[in-house]
Structures are given as structure tokens and as C-alpha cells.
Design a protein around this motif. Sequence first.
Motif, short mmCIF file in Angstrom:
data_model
loop_
_atom_site.label_atom_id
_atom_site.label_comp_id
_atom_site.label_asym_id
_atom_site.label_seq_id
_atom_site.Cartn_x
_atom_site.Cartn_y
_atom_site.Cartn_z
N VAL A 9 1.16 -1.49 0.23
CA VAL A 9 0.06 -0.11 0.06
C VAL A 9 0.21 1.15 -0.06
O VAL A 9 0.65 2.24 -0.74
N ALA A 13 0.84 4.93 -1.78
CA ALA A 13 0.55 6.14 -1.11
C ALA A 13 1.75 7.21 -1.68
O ALA A 13 0.93 8.70 -1.11
N ALA A 38 3.93 4.49 4.96
CA ALA A 38 2.68 3.59 5.22
C ALA A 38 3.47 3.00 6.80
O ALA A 38 2.00 2.83 7.49
N PHE A 54 -8.62 -2.02 5.39
CA PHE A 54 -8.03 -1.81 4.04
C PHE A 54 -8.02 0.08 4.74
O PHE A 54 -7.09 1.10 3.99
N PHE A 58 -4.50 2.32 4.42
CA PHE A 58 -4.39 3.35 2.88
C PHE A 58 -4.23 4.44 3.98
O PHE A 58 -3.58 5.31 3.42
#
Length: 79
Positions: A9, A13, A38, A54, A58
Motif C-alpha cells: 500500500v 501512498a 505507510a 484496508f 491506506f
Amino acid sequence: MGIVFLIIVGAGAGFIATRLMNVEADVLATVSIGVLGALIGGFVLRLLLALTGFAAGFVGAVLGAMVLIWLYQTYLQNR
């Protein structure tokens, strides 16, 4: 598995964070910013707000990457 998820992720990001903050960075720097952001943001957000899933990971990743970019621009870039 949680750390691997945050790393994956984090790549996205980092891309989003660099675009939101108008930072021109190469691919390696963008992914590094995202992964570190992250890891920082994901853990902090999950601990402080007790969110899971999630969306929390995120959002935490993007916020963490943006904080990391801000810290870099404020303290390290002008040296």
C-alpha cells in the motif's frame, strides 16, 4: 502479513502523497517515502484510533507519507 500489506500500500501512498504535496521525486524516492510513511502512519493510526482494515491502513499510509515529506522539506532539504 500486516507489514507486507503496508509495504504494498505504501508504494501507492507515496505516489499519492508526492502528487498532493507537489513533490517531484524519482520512482525509488516515491516508493521509499510511501513505504516509510505507510509503516509509520499505518501503525500510528491503527494504534491511536483502533481502526482495522484496508481503509485505515491506506489513509494512515498517505498521511504518514505526507508527514515524512513535510519533515524532509522542512528540516533536511535546505541543508
